[in-house]
Design a protein around this motif. Structure first.
Motif, mmCIF file in Angstrom:
data_model
loop_
_atom_site.group_PDB
_atom_site.id
_atom_site.type_symbol
_atom_site.label_atom_id
_atom_site.label_comp_id
_atom_site.label_asym_id
_atom_site.label_seq_id
_atom_site.Cartn_x
_atom_site.Cartn_y
_atom_site.Cartn_z
ATOM 1 N N LEU A 330 0.844 -1.191 0.000
ATOM 2 C CA LEU A 330 0.000 0.000 0.000
ATOM 3 C C LEU A 330 0.881 1.243 0.000
ATOM 4 N N GLY A 331 0.514 2.233 -0.815
ATOM 5 C CA GLY A 331 1.252 3.488 -0.831
ATOM 6 C C GLY A 331 0.361 4.623 -1.289
ATOM 7 N N TYR A 332 0.840 5.856 -1.140
ATOM 8 C CA TYR A 332 0.055 7.032 -1.518
ATOM 9 C C TYR A 332 0.992 8.227 -1.606
ATOM 10 N N ASN A 367 5.359 0.684 3.958
ATOM 11 C CA ASN A 367 6.654 1.080 4.508
ATOM 12 C C ASN A 367 6.836 2.582 4.392
ATOM 13 N N THR A 368 7.561 3.157 5.348
ATOM 14 C CA THR A 368 7.907 4.568 5.286
ATOM 15 C C THR A 368 9.095 4.821 6.196
ATOM 16 N N MET A 369 9.644 6.025 6.122
ATOM 17 C CA MET A 369 10.708 6.400 7.043
ATOM 18 C C MET A 369 10.155 6.482 8.456
ATOM 19 N N ALA A 370 10.954 6.111 9.420
ATOM 20 C CA ALA A 370 10.508 6.112 10.814
ATOM 21 C C ALA A 370 10.059 7.497 11.266
ATOM 22 N N VAL A 371 10.662 8.541 10.712
ATOM 23 C CA VAL A 371 10.336 9.902 11.150
ATOM 24 C C VAL A 371 9.123 10.483 10.430
ATOM 25 N N SER A 375 2.596 9.852 7.486
ATOM 26 C CA SER A 375 2.331 8.628 6.743
ATOM 27 C C SER A 375 2.025 7.473 7.685
ATOM 28 N N ARG A 376 2.699 7.425 8.807
ATOM 29 C CA ARG A 376 2.446 6.353 9.773
ATOM 30 C C ARG A 376 1.032 6.450 10.339
#
Length: 420
Positions: A330-332, A367-371, A375-376
């Motif tokens: 999944l992404g956006y 998936n995304t950057m932790a920061v 998005s999270r």
């Protein structure tokens, strides 16, 4: 059933021209509009119709009521419940009142303003006539679709109209753009034969052009202009209350170029570095046009605002392996004008449901950057839960990459349990 007279929506236009007969001849020939004296109007003014529906009027700028030198333009009318009250609210929120409320015969009550970003708009409390149809009938030609205000501060404009009417017009788009002149509302017309419109416009001394941004615009010899919406090349893949997800086409290149050249949009992807038009055409667009054999669908979908057709960005739901439909990613990526409005969550939830119900997915991952806190949050609102933190090598490190990546997931078993 066609409905008339929605409040808080644009409902009428007035072609203000120094050549009423020439203007009528041009738009009649090019768009098929019918111009005639309105016997029901208190002024016996000329109005025009698309099919059976009146959509606007014509005013002669040679009349003494208009200051000398007033340029040809199109005035747009926003239907409200109480012109006097809404005008007062507008003034309190930074509008300049050009024409205080007055009664326009038995047709309604009107006031004209300059909004805080500099665009003129008229407020209209309909009485004898309620305006153009909300949902034009199938087959109606050159009908109003939605209105657009392009300005340097679209959020300020959106908040102003929300304050004045209680909510921004549903069939209106507020876009960010630098303008050499004062911003102005523009109407987007839905036309079924753009090639025919273009040919007729040229034959009658007008223009039908596509700008560098991919915008199609019809312009009369006097300069009266409309944006033009053409039929989609492919049916929608998925629709929600406010979004349409459809297959990408080559015509989406300008929208993608603008999206990928916004430093804030690309902050957690490439650090905000610019992207060339060549890269969009030869790499980005080719990836978005890819079909996945295991699902028989694309993996990326252009996102449009359902009410206006405005390009917002894209959503992704694609197999991690081209030959295995059970695990999908999944992404956006949406433009800044759509941030903070719940679009990412709405689209992500709908795609997750479609993945499990129609596409044979057993697990959705993201998936995304932790920061990347924004998005999270979308992943969590879409039903995914944190799975792991990890690190990977970045070809070119960007701010925040030192904190690593995170993966979220949702399995079919958990999804079904929540729906039970």
């Amino acid at each position: 059933m066609t409905r008339h007279g929605p409040l808080n929506e644009f409902c009428w236009m007035d072609l203000k021209t120094r050549d009423p007969s020439g203007t009528a001849a041009f738009f009649s020939s090019v768009l098929g509009w019918d111009f005639a004296v309105d016997e029901n109007d208190w002024r016996k003014a000329v109005s025009f119709s698309a099919g059976d529906h009146r959509i606007g009027g014509v005013s002669d700028l040679a009349r003494p009521v208009y200051p000398p030198g007033t340029p040809a333009h199109i005035a747009y009318y926003l239907a409200v419940d109480d012109v006097d009250h809404r005008t007062a609210v507008a003034a309190a929120n930074g509008a300049q009142v050009l024409v205080p409320p007055f009664d326009a015969g038995d047709q309604g009550r009107i006031a004209t303003l300059i909004d805080p970003v500099g665009a003129a708009v008229s407020l209209w409390r309909p009485s004898g006539f309620a305006g153009w149809p909300v949902s034009p009938p199938d087959g109606a030609g050159a009908v109003p679709h939605h209105a657009v205000l392009a300005c340097e501060d679209p959020e300020r404009a959106r908040h102003f109209y929300a304050a004045v009417t209680g909510a921004p017009p549903a069939r209106a788009a507020f876009l960010e753009a630098s303008t050499a002149t004062a911003p102005q509302w523009e109407l987007v017309l839905a036309v079924g034969d753009p090639d025919g419109v273009a040919a007729r416009a040229r034959d009658h001394g007008g223009e039908f052009v596509t700008t560098a941004e991919g915008l199609k615009r019809l312009r009369s010899p006097e300069g009266l202009a409309f944006r033009v919406r053409t039929p989609e090349a492919a049916p929608a893949f998925l629709e929600t209350d406010r979004l349409v997800l459809r297959p990408f086409t080559e015509a989406d290149a300008p929208g993608l170029l603008a999206l990928d050249n916004d430093p804030e949009v690309m902050r957690y992807l490439n650090g905000g570095r610019p992207t060339t038009a060549e890269a969009i055409r030869e790499r980005t667009l080719q990836r978005l046009l890819h079909d996945h054999p295991c699902t028989g669908t694309r993996g990326f979908w252009a996102a449009e605002e359902r009410a206006t057709g405005t390009f917002l960005g894209w959503f992704e739901l694609r197999p991690v392996d081209d030959h295995d439909r059970t695990v999908v990613e999944l992404g956006y990526r949406l433009n800044r004008a759509s941030w903070g409005r719940g679009y990412a969550t709405e689209g992500a939830r709908a795609l997750v449901d479609k993945g499990f119900t129609d596409l044979g997915a057993e697990r959705v991952t993201a998936n995304t950057m932790a920061v990347n806190a924004g998005s999270r949050r979308v992943m969590e609102k879409a039903g995914l839960t944190f799975l792991r933190a990890y690190t990977e090598e970045w070809p070119d490190a960007i701010e925040g990459s030192e904190h690593g990546e995170v993966e979220y997931e949702l399995t079919r078993a958990v999804w079904e349990e929540r729906r039970a």
